[in-house]
Design a protein around this motif. Structure first.
Motif, PDB file in Angstrom:
ATOM      1  N   THR A 153      -6.175   0.523 -41.191  1.00  0.00           N
ATOM      2  CA  THR A 153      -5.846   1.951 -41.217  1.00  0.00           C
ATOM      3  C   THR A 153      -7.113   2.711 -41.602  1.00  0.00           C
ATOM      4  OG1 THR A 153      -3.584   1.481 -41.918  1.00  0.00           O
ATOM      5  CG2 THR A 153      -4.381   3.734 -42.224  1.00  0.00           C
ATOM      6  N   PHE A 154      -7.390   3.804 -40.882  1.00  0.00           N
ATOM      7  CA  PHE A 154      -8.552   4.594 -41.284  1.00  0.00           C
ATOM      8  C   PHE A 154      -8.124   6.030 -41.538  1.00  0.00           C
ATOM      9  CE2 PHE A 154      -8.613   5.565 -36.771  1.00  0.00           C
ATOM     10  CZ  PHE A 154      -9.067   6.865 -36.709  1.00  0.00           C
ATOM     11  N   LEU A 155      -8.863   6.696 -42.423  1.00  0.00           N
ATOM     12  CA  LEU A 155      -8.543   8.044 -42.854  1.00  0.00           C
ATOM     13  C   LEU A 155      -9.557   9.012 -42.290  1.00  0.00           C
ATOM     14  CD1 LEU A 155      -7.772   7.328 -46.610  1.00  0.00           C
ATOM     15  CD2 LEU A 155      -6.151   7.468 -44.717  1.00  0.00           C
ATOM     16  N   GLU A 156      -9.089  10.191 -41.934  1.00  0.00           N
ATOM     17  CA  GLU A 156      -9.953  11.279 -41.481  1.00  0.00           C
ATOM     18  C   GLU A 156      -9.460  12.547 -42.155  1.00  0.00           C
ATOM     19  OE1 GLU A 156     -11.092  13.702 -37.405  1.00  0.00           O
ATOM     20  OE2 GLU A 156     -10.459  11.618 -37.252  1.00  0.00           O
ATOM     21  N   GLY A 157     -10.087  12.871 -43.291  1.00  0.00           N
ATOM     22  CA  GLY A 157      -9.582  13.989 -44.082  1.00  0.00           C
ATOM     23  C   GLY A 157      -8.217  13.644 -44.652  1.00  0.00           C
ATOM     24  N   ARG A 158      -7.234  14.478 -44.361  1.00  0.00           N
ATOM     25  CA  ARG A 158      -5.865  14.220 -44.816  1.00  0.00           C
ATOM     26  C   ARG A 158      -5.055  13.430 -43.795  1.00  0.00           C
ATOM     27  NH1 ARG A 158      -3.745  16.979 -48.880  1.00  0.00           N
ATOM     28  NH2 ARG A 158      -1.704  17.062 -47.858  1.00  0.00           N
ATOM     29  N   LYS A 159      -5.668  13.073 -42.682  1.00  0.00           N
ATOM     30  CA  LYS A 159      -4.975  12.352 -41.628  1.00  0.00           C
ATOM     31  C   LYS A 159      -5.133  10.856 -41.813  1.00  0.00           C
ATOM     32  CE  LYS A 159      -5.724  16.114 -38.308  1.00  0.00           C
ATOM     33  NZ  LYS A 159      -6.349  16.492 -37.006  1.00  0.00           N
ATOM     34  N   ARG A 160      -4.089  10.133 -41.471  1.00  0.00           N
ATOM     35  CA  ARG A 160      -4.084   8.679 -41.599  1.00  0.00           C
ATOM     36  C   ARG A 160      -3.715   8.081 -40.232  1.00  0.00           C
ATOM     37  NH1 ARG A 160      -3.167   5.214 -46.028  1.00  0.00           N
ATOM     38  NH2 ARG A 160      -2.874   7.074 -47.314  1.00  0.00           N
ATOM     39  N   PHE A 161      -4.509   7.149 -39.753  1.00  0.00           N
ATOM     40  CA  PHE A 161      -4.292   6.538 -38.447  1.00  0.00           C
ATOM     41  C   PHE A 161      -4.230   5.015 -38.599  1.00  0.00           C
ATOM     42  CE2 PHE A 161      -6.605  10.478 -37.787  1.00  0.00           C
ATOM     43  CZ  PHE A 161      -5.877  11.102 -36.784  1.00  0.00           C
ATOM     44  N   THR A 162      -3.268   4.403 -37.930  1.00  0.00           N
ATOM     45  CA  THR A 162      -3.184   2.941 -37.902  1.00  0.00           C
ATOM     46  C   THR A 162      -3.894   2.428 -36.656  1.00  0.00           C
ATOM     47  OG1 THR A 162      -1.085   3.020 -36.724  1.00  0.00           O
ATOM     48  CG2 THR A 162      -0.983   2.947 -39.118  1.00  0.00           C
ATOM     49  N   VAL A 163      -4.458   1.230 -36.759  1.00  0.00           N
ATOM     50  CA  VAL A 163      -5.175   0.609 -35.649  1.00  0.00           C
ATOM     51  C   VAL A 163      -4.431  -0.656 -35.249  1.00  0.00           C
ATOM     52  CG1 VAL A 163      -7.351  -0.421 -34.874  1.00  0.00           C
ATOM     53  CG2 VAL A 163      -7.372   1.524 -36.461  1.00  0.00           C
ATOM     54  N   ASN A 164      -3.944  -0.685 -34.012  1.00  0.00           N
ATOM     55  CA  ASN A 164      -3.275  -1.858 -33.458  1.00  0.00           C
ATOM     56  C   ASN A 164      -4.172  -2.481 -32.391  1.00  0.00           C
ATOM     57  OD1 ASN A 164      -1.128  -1.266 -35.051  1.00  0.00           O
ATOM     58  ND2 ASN A 164       0.162  -0.436 -33.421  1.00  0.00           N
ATOM     59  N   VAL A 165      -4.150  -3.774 -32.336  1.00  0.00           N
ATOM     60  CA  VAL A 165      -4.988  -4.499 -31.381  1.00  0.00           C
ATOM     61  C   VAL A 165      -4.096  -5.410 -30.540  1.00  0.00           C
ATOM     62  CG1 VAL A 165      -6.862  -6.167 -31.080  1.00  0.00           C
ATOM     63  CG2 VAL A 165      -6.992  -4.460 -32.900  1.00  0.00           C
ATOM     64  N   ARG A 166      -4.304  -5.393 -29.214  1.00  0.00           N
ATOM     65  CA  ARG A 166      -3.617  -6.309 -28.315  1.00  0.00           C
ATOM     66  C   ARG A 166      -4.438  -6.447 -27.031  1.00  0.00           C
ATOM     67  NH1 ARG A 166       1.715  -3.149 -25.948  1.00  0.00           N
ATOM     68  NH2 ARG A 166       0.705  -1.240 -25.270  1.00  0.00           N
ATOM     69  N   TYR A 167      -4.019  -7.336 -26.156  1.00  0.00           N
ATOM     70  CA  TYR A 167      -4.742  -7.552 -24.913  1.00  0.00           C
ATOM     71  C   TYR A 167      -4.704  -6.301 -24.057  1.00  0.00           C
ATOM     72  CZ  TYR A 167      -5.424 -12.621 -25.251  1.00  0.00           C
ATOM     73  OH  TYR A 167      -5.848 -13.874 -25.597  1.00  0.00           O
ATOM     74  N   LYS A 168      -5.732  -6.155 -23.233  1.00  0.00           N
ATOM     75  CA  LYS A 168      -5.741  -5.076 -22.259  1.00  0.00           C
ATOM     76  C   LYS A 168      -4.606  -5.280 -21.258  1.00  0.00           C
ATOM     77  CE  LYS A 168      -9.005  -2.589 -19.282  1.00  0.00           C
ATOM     78  NZ  LYS A 168     -10.375  -2.617 -18.664  1.00  0.00           N
ATOM     79  N   ALA A 169      -4.124  -4.185 -20.675  1.00  0.00           N
ATOM     80  CA  ALA A 169      -2.968  -4.271 -19.792  1.00  0.00           C
ATOM     81  C   ALA A 169      -3.192  -5.222 -18.626  1.00  0.00           C
ATOM     82  CB  ALA A 169      -2.596  -2.881 -19.278  1.00  0.00           C
ATOM     83  N   ASP A 170      -4.443  -5.359 -18.165  1.00  0.00           N
ATOM     84  CA  ASP A 170      -4.710  -6.231 -17.024  1.00  0.00           C
ATOM     85  C   ASP A 170      -4.391  -7.688 -17.335  1.00  0.00           C
ATOM     86  OD1 ASP A 170      -5.574  -4.002 -15.750  1.00  0.00           O
ATOM     87  OD2 ASP A 170      -7.711  -4.365 -16.022  1.00  0.00           O
ATOM     88  N   PHE A 171      -4.425  -8.072 -18.624  1.00  0.00           N
ATOM     89  CA  PHE A 171      -4.207  -9.457 -19.007  1.00  0.00           C
ATOM     90  C   PHE A 171      -2.756  -9.747 -19.404  1.00  0.00           C
ATOM     91  CE2 PHE A 171      -8.657  -8.489 -19.851  1.00  0.00           C
ATOM     92  CZ  PHE A 171      -9.296  -9.519 -19.164  1.00  0.00           C
ATOM     93  N   ARG A 172      -1.861  -8.748 -19.318  1.00  0.00           N
ATOM     94  CA  ARG A 172      -0.465  -8.962 -19.729  1.00  0.00           C
ATOM     95  C   ARG A 172       0.521  -8.213 -18.836  1.00  0.00           C
ATOM     96  NH1 ARG A 172       0.633  -4.207 -22.446  1.00  0.00           N
ATOM     97  NH2 ARG A 172      -1.233  -3.104 -23.205  1.00  0.00           N
ATOM     98  N   ALA A 173       0.090  -7.811 -17.636  1.00  0.00           N
ATOM     99  CA  ALA A 173       0.913  -6.954 -16.790  1.00  0.00           C
ATOM    100  C   ALA A 173       1.948  -7.731 -15.996  1.00  0.00           C
ATOM    101  CB  ALA A 173       0.021  -6.145 -15.838  1.00  0.00           C
TER     102      ALA A 173
END
Length: 463
Positions: A153-173
Motif C-alpha cells: 500500500t502506498f500513500l499520497e498525501g491523505r490518499k491511500r492506494f493498494t497495489v495488486n499484482v497478477r499476470y497480464k491479460a494476455d497470459f490468462r485470457a
C-alpha cells in the motif's frame, strides 16, 4: 401536458355538425383526448417485440417496492421451490410456455437459473503429492497470478492506494493460456511446472446466480398482466391452466418441489384475509354503538337499513369511475358503513323526538297521528340532515380531483364514501320514515290489544 399524445374520439356530432357549430360542440365534447397510460403501454409493447427480450412496464419506484416486498419485479410472479436447479429450470421453462397462452398476459419470463459459463480449476491430488505440494500451494498461485494478490500500500498525501499484482491479460485470457501458467515447486529448487499438469482447467456451465428462500433453492417466473385484466381473475385462470397441464403430464413437479404465487396477488390474498376479520369487526362495533344509543334492537336494524342504500351508491360510483376493488376501496367502504349509520341516526333521533313529544301530549291515537309525528321529524328537519351529509361531502369530493402524491389511493378511499353518502341521503329520507312509521303503528296496535299504555310499550319513561 400540452405535448402529450392525443387520441381522436368521434362524437355524436362529428358526422353532421356544420362548421360554425363545431367549435361550440368541441368545447363541450372534444373530439380529441389525451392518450391514457394503458394505451401508451399497449403501443410501446407492440413496437418493442424484440427477439430474446421480454417487456414489463412499470414505474421504477413501484418495481423497487414490489421487489423488496415480494421478490419479483412484476405484479404477478411464480416461485418454484426445489432442491435441484436442473429440475427448477425445466419446470420454469414449462411454466413460461403455459402462462404465455393465458389470455391477458402481456409477457411471461422465466429467469434462467442455468446458463452461466465458468472456468473450473480442479487439482490433480496424486500429481501434487508426487511433487510434494498441497492444494493450498496451488490455490495461492491461482489467487496471486490469475486473481491478483495484494502486495503493498502506498500513500499520497491523505490518499491511500493498494497495489495488486497478477499476470497480464494476455497470459490468462483463455483456458489454454491458463494451463501454461507456471507454478513454482516448493523447496527452493527453482523448478516450475505448468498449471495444466497439476490441475484440470475446464470450461463448465452453471447458475449465474443461486437464489434461495425458505431453506430451498428457488426460481422465479415473472408475469406482466394486461391492464384490461384484473389480477385476481388472471391468477385464477393461470392456476387452472397449470393444474390442467399437471394432469395432462405437460408439467411435472419432482418430489419436494412446489409452486408459490406471489406479487400483488400475494398482497391481495393477505388483504382478503384481513378484511374477513376487519369488515365483521367494523359492523359489530357499529351495531354495539347503535344499541348503546337506542337500547332497542329494532331501532338498530332500522338504522342499519341505510347501509345497503349506501353500498348501492358506492358501487355505482366505483363502476362509473372504473375503479376495481382494492385495499383502499375496502377502507372507504368500512368508513362508509359508519357514515351511513350516522345519517340514519340523525333521522331516527329527530323522528323519536317528535313522536315522544306528541305521545306525552296524548296526541298519538291512530296511524294518522303517528304519520303526522314522523312528518314533523322528517320533513321539518330536512335541513339539518342535508347539512350533515353536505359537510361530509364537502370534505370528500375534492379528493376525487386530487393529483398530488398519494392521490390514487385517496381517490379510491373517497369514491365509495361519496357515492354512498349521495344515495343514502335521499333513500334514507324516503325509506326509513316509512319503515319506522309501520313499526310504531305495530306498537300502537299491541298497546290497544293488550290494554297496556303505549308509553310502556315504547319504553318511554315518565318525565
Amino acid at each position: 401536458r400540452s405535448e402529450w399524445p392525443k387520441v381522436r374520439e368521434p362524437r355524436f356530432w362529428s358526422d353532421w355538425a356544420p362548421s360554425f357549430l363545431r367549435p361550440a360542440f368541441d368545447a363541450i365534447w372534444p373530439e380529441e383526448r389525451p392518450q391514457t397510460w394503458d394505451e401508451l403501454v399497449t403501443k410501446l409493447n407492440a413496437a418493442l417485440q424484440l427477439p430474446g427480450w421480454t417487456n414489463a412496464f412499470s414505474m421504477p419506484i413501484k418495481t423497487r417496492i414490489d421487489m423488496n416486498s415480494t421478490g419479483v419485479r412484476t405484479p404477478i410472479g411464480v416461485k418454484i421451490f426445489g432442491s435441484d436447479l436442473e429440475s427448477i429450470e425445466k419446470v420454469g421453462m414449462s411454466l413460461e410456455a403455459i402462462l404465455r397462452g393465458v389470455e391477458g398476459t402481456r409477457s411471461v419470463l422465466y429467469e434462467r437459473s442455468l446458463g452461466g459459463t465458468y472456468i473450473d480449476i480442479v487439482p490433480k491430488r496424486d500429481i501434487l503429492a508426487r511433487w510434494g505440494m498441497q492444494v493450498d500451494d496451488l490455490n495461492e498461485v491461482i489467487e496471486s497470478a490469475i486473481g491478483g494478490a495484494h502486495v503493498t500500500t502506498f500513500l499520497e498525501g491523505r490518499k491511500r492506494f493498494t497495489v495488486n499484482v497478477r499476470y497480464k491479460a494476455d497470459f490468462r485470457a483463455t483456458p489454454e493460456k491458463l494451463r501454461e501458467v507456471l507454478v513454482a515447486i516448493p523447496g527452493g529448487s527453482g523448478k516450475t511446472v505448468p498449471l495444466g499438469e497439476l490441475a484440470d482447467v475446464v470450461v463448465s456451465s452453471g447458475p449465474p446466480m443461486i437464489k434461495n428462500e425458505a431453506g430451498q433453492l428457488v426460481g422465479y417466473v415473472f408475469v406482466d398482466p394486461d391492464p384490461s385484466r384484473d389480477i385476481a381473475s388472471l391468477v385464477e385462470e393461470a392456476q387452472a391452466a397449470v393444474a390442467k397441464a399437471q394432469e395432462s403430464g405437460e408439467l411435472s413437479l419432482a418430489p419436494g418441489m412446489y409452486l408459490s404465487w406471489t406479487g400483488e396477488y400475494e398482497h391481495m390474498n393477505e388483504m382478503r384475509e384481513r378484511m374477513k376479520l376487519l369488515v365483521p369487526l367494523a359492523l359489530a362495533i357499529v351495531v354495539v354503538l347503535l344499541y348503546f344509543q337506542f337500547r332497542n334492537w329494532t331501532e338498530v336494524a332500522i338504522v342499519l337499513l341505510s347501509v345497503p342504500f349506501a353500498l348501492a351508491g358506492a358501487f355505482w360510483l366505483l363502476y362509473l369511475l372504473d375503479y376495481r376493488l382494492s385495499t383502499a376501496v375496502w377502507v372507504g367502504i368500512i368508513a362508509l358503513v359508519g357514515l351511513a349509520a350516522q345519517t340514519g341516526v340523525v333521522m331516527i333521533v329527530y323522528i323519536d323526538n317528535a313522536f315522544y313529544r306528541r305521545l306525552r301530549a296524548g296526541k298519538v291515537r291512530d296511524l294518522n297521528d303517528i304519520i303526522h309525528a314522523h312528518m314533523e321529524g322528517t320533513v321539518l328537519r330536512v335541513r339539518p340532515k342535508l347539512m350533515t351529509v353536505s359537510t361530509m361531502l364537502a370534505g370528500l369530493v375534492p379528493l376525487l380531483w386530487a393529483t398530488g402524491s398519494g392521490a390514487d389511493v385517496m381517490k379510491r378511499i373517497a369514491a365509495p364514501m361519496v357515492g354512498g353518502l349521495l344515495s343514502s341521503a335521499f333513500l334514507t329520507l324516503e325509506i326509513i320514515p316509512v319503515v319506522y312509521t309501520y313499526w310504531r303503528y305495530a306498537q300502537l296496535k299491541k298497546a290497544q290489544r293488550t290494554g297496556k299504555p303505549l308509553e310502556e310499550i315504547v319504553g318511554l319513561r315518565a318525565a
